[in-house]
Enzyme design. Structure first.
Site, PDB file in Angstrom:
ATOM      1  N   PRO A 220      33.374 161.282   6.208  1.00  0.00           N
ATOM      2  CA  PRO A 220      33.013 160.446   7.357  1.00  0.00           C
ATOM      3  C   PRO A 220      32.997 158.970   6.955  1.00  0.00           C
ATOM      4  O   PRO A 220      32.520 158.620   5.878  1.00  0.00           O
ATOM      5  CB  PRO A 220      31.603 160.919   7.714  1.00  0.00           C
ATOM      6  CG  PRO A 220      31.403 162.207   6.999  1.00  0.00           C
ATOM      7  CD  PRO A 220      32.318 162.216   5.838  1.00  0.00           C
ATOM      8  N   MET A 221      33.527 158.144   7.840  1.00  0.00           N
ATOM      9  CA  MET A 221      33.652 156.718   7.514  1.00  0.00           C
ATOM     10  C   MET A 221      32.289 156.060   7.278  1.00  0.00           C
ATOM     11  O   MET A 221      32.155 155.193   6.409  1.00  0.00           O
ATOM     12  CB  MET A 221      34.403 156.004   8.649  1.00  0.00           C
ATOM     13  CG  MET A 221      34.829 154.590   8.324  1.00  0.00           C
ATOM     14  SD  MET A 221      35.732 154.464   6.757  1.00  0.00           S
ATOM     15  CE  MET A 221      37.386 154.835   7.297  1.00  0.00           C
ATOM     16  N   CYS A 222      31.262 156.528   8.025  1.00  0.00           N
ATOM     17  CA  CYS A 222      29.951 155.896   7.850  1.00  0.00           C
ATOM     18  C   CYS A 222      29.404 156.153   6.438  1.00  0.00           C
ATOM     19  O   CYS A 222      28.769 155.286   5.835  1.00  0.00           O
ATOM     20  CB  CYS A 222      28.963 156.394   8.909  1.00  0.00           C
ATOM     21  SG  CYS A 222      28.788 158.172   8.953  1.00  0.00           S
ATOM     22  N   THR A 223      29.705 157.350   5.910  1.00  0.00           N
ATOM     23  CA  THR A 223      29.278 157.659   4.547  1.00  0.00           C
ATOM     24  C   THR A 223      29.986 156.751   3.552  1.00  0.00           C
ATOM     25  O   THR A 223      29.365 156.180   2.645  1.00  0.00           O
ATOM     26  CB  THR A 223      29.620 159.129   4.215  1.00  0.00           C
ATOM     27  OG1 THR A 223      29.054 159.958   5.214  1.00  0.00           O
ATOM     28  CG2 THR A 223      29.083 159.518   2.846  1.00  0.00           C
ATOM     29  N   SER A 226      28.629 152.985   4.219  1.00  0.00           N
ATOM     30  CA  SER A 226      27.252 152.533   4.014  1.00  0.00           C
ATOM     31  C   SER A 226      26.361 153.414   3.148  1.00  0.00           C
ATOM     32  O   SER A 226      25.377 152.933   2.614  1.00  0.00           O
ATOM     33  CB  SER A 226      26.576 152.301   5.364  1.00  0.00           C
ATOM     34  OG  SER A 226      26.762 153.432   6.164  1.00  0.00           O
TER      35      SER A 226
END
Ligand SMILES: [Zn+2]
Length: 448
Positions: A220-223, A226
């Protein structure tokens, strides 16, 4: 006297290389019946001759699975074997592709594999082809009784599947069984593998079960952006976010997984990122693995899967046993787990159903939306579809990506609506793609 007997055993059987008892183990399967034989099986001495002299087997791929398949089939008694592979030998292949030695690095896999088997197994006649499968026509493929695949490419699998389906003959919509060339397909990925038996036109084909090949799973891009927890997250951060922003090798230069300087850059950036989050375990090798999406090959998985595939070839060639019906799953990631199930044919399979494919779009939809559908739909997964249609009696290319000049000329069509392009309800669209040797016909159905 004894000595003379031995001499004749060693050398007295002519150029077939056969010696007394050489095929006794195979004969026990072919020359007598048993509780597991096929109900229609009639034991015969001629079956062995068929395997040895007549049966032509094509192996596609001379890599990890291909080496195993070739060895298994040649030792089983298959002698008329062709093998296709477009690759040359890399030093990293040598740990599992056991027909190759250091001295062979740089040579074509198919040729070295064939030489090895031909010189090691008397009477065996392996013919190598250092080519792509797409370089051969239907006439070439039609000569084989059975095709076995040991490929790591889904596109190549889909292509050969389409080729074997295109060889089927129908007489008034009844399939002529003599035109069926069985396809045995093996696949491995790390500790997981599968084998399947495909009787084109009769059982589920590769395209019938395309949904089994999910698109690449990404983090996942958020992982990545950030809250990284794994070394892989840091490498992905450098690859996806930092590379296009910093353009370390010049504006618009794409990251090349085979360029050591590129990998080195990503490696350094990943280390910096990892240090900020107290993550350890980043190595150059891992960086390359993540960038190139390398899944480590496991020799024993290849051995198991190739063995099951070779067994299916033997069962089908001899008709002595009931073939696998039709999909075997193998997994020894954690313990050892295996089962078989019957993959079902898809009623409107784009490859084997002979049912016209439907495309439902509004007349105000843009051509780009059709392209997106063809590439993103789980059941189609095309790569670079080219669309042509017959308009005013003329064959017109609406979009074609693979030839730069035509792409440029047809690109404006992508933002036009279907109506603007002059397409009518019920219009036939012919779609060509690298996943299939034949164009797929779609019928446009306008929705309101
Ligand atoms: Zn199908």
């Amino acid at each position: 006297m004894k000595e003379a007997d031995l001499m004749s055993v060693d050398g007295g059987y002519g150029d077939t290389g056969d010696w007394e008892g050489r095929w006794s183990h195979v004969k026990t399967f072919l020359e007598r019946s048993g509780p597991f034989t096929h109900p229609d099986f009639e034991p015969s001495t001629e079956l062995l001759q068929f395997l040895l002299e007549t049966c032509k087997v094509l192996i596609i791929g001379a890599g990890g699975l291909g080496c195993e398949l070739l060895k298994d089939l040649a030792l089983t008694g298959f002698r008329q074997i062709d093998i296709i592979d477009m690759d040359t030998i890399d030093v990293s292949n040598l740990n599992r592709q056991f027909l190759f030695r250091s001295k062979d690095v740089g040579r074509p896999k198919a040729e070295v594999a064939a030489d090895f088997i031909n010189s090691r197994i008397p009477g065996c006649n392996v013919v190598p082809h250092f080519k792509k499968i797409q370089d051969f026509s239907d006439t070439f493929y039609r000569q084989f009784h059975i095709v076995v695949c040991g490929l790591d490419s889904i596109i190549a699998r889909r292509w050969i599947n389409g080729m074997l389906i295109s060889l089927l003959n129908f007489e008034e919509s009844t399939l002529d069984p003599s035109s069926i060339i069985p396809l045995i397909d093996g696949g491995t990925e790390g500790f997981k593998g599968n084998s399947r038996v495909i009787l084109p036109g009769m059982t589920a084909c590769i395209e019938c079960t395309l949904e089994l090949y999910p698109p690449q799973i990404n983090f996942p891009m958020c992982t990545i952006a950030s809250m990284p927890r794994l070394p892989e997250h840091c490498i992905e951060y450098a690859r996806i976010l930092q590379w296009p922003k910093e353009n370390p090798f010049g504006e618009g230069i794409a990251l090349d997984g085979d360029d050591p300087e590129h990998i080195q850059w990503v490696f350094q950036k990943s280390l910096e990122r990892a240090a900020q989050f107290n993550i350890t375990g980043i190595t150059y090798r891992l960086t390359q693995g993540v960038v190139k999406r390398i899944i480590p090959a496991v020799a024993s998985t290849n051995a198991v899967i190739a063995a099951t595939c070779a067994t299916e070839v033997f069962k089908i060639a001899s008709s002595a046993y009931i073939p696998l019906n039709n999909y075997l799953v193998f997994n020894d990631v954690d313990g050892l787990y295996t089962y078989t199930f019957e993959a079902e044919r898809k009623e409107n399979c784009p490859a084997c159903s002979q049912v016209p494919q439907e495309l439902q779009f509004s007349p105000s939809a843009k051509l780009q939306e059709i392209i997106d559908y063809l590439t993103q739909s789980a059941s189609l997964q095309m790569k670079s579809p080219a669309i042509t249609a017959t308009l005013d009696g003329k064959n017109k290319t609406l979009y074609l990506q693979t030839v730069a000049s035509i792409e440029e000329r047809t690109r404006p069509n992508l933002s036009k609506t279907l109506k603007e392009l002059g397409l009518a309800n019920g219009q036939e669209l012919a779609v060509a793609d690298i996943t299939t040797p034949q164009t797929v016909l779609f019928k446009l159905q306008f929705t309101s």
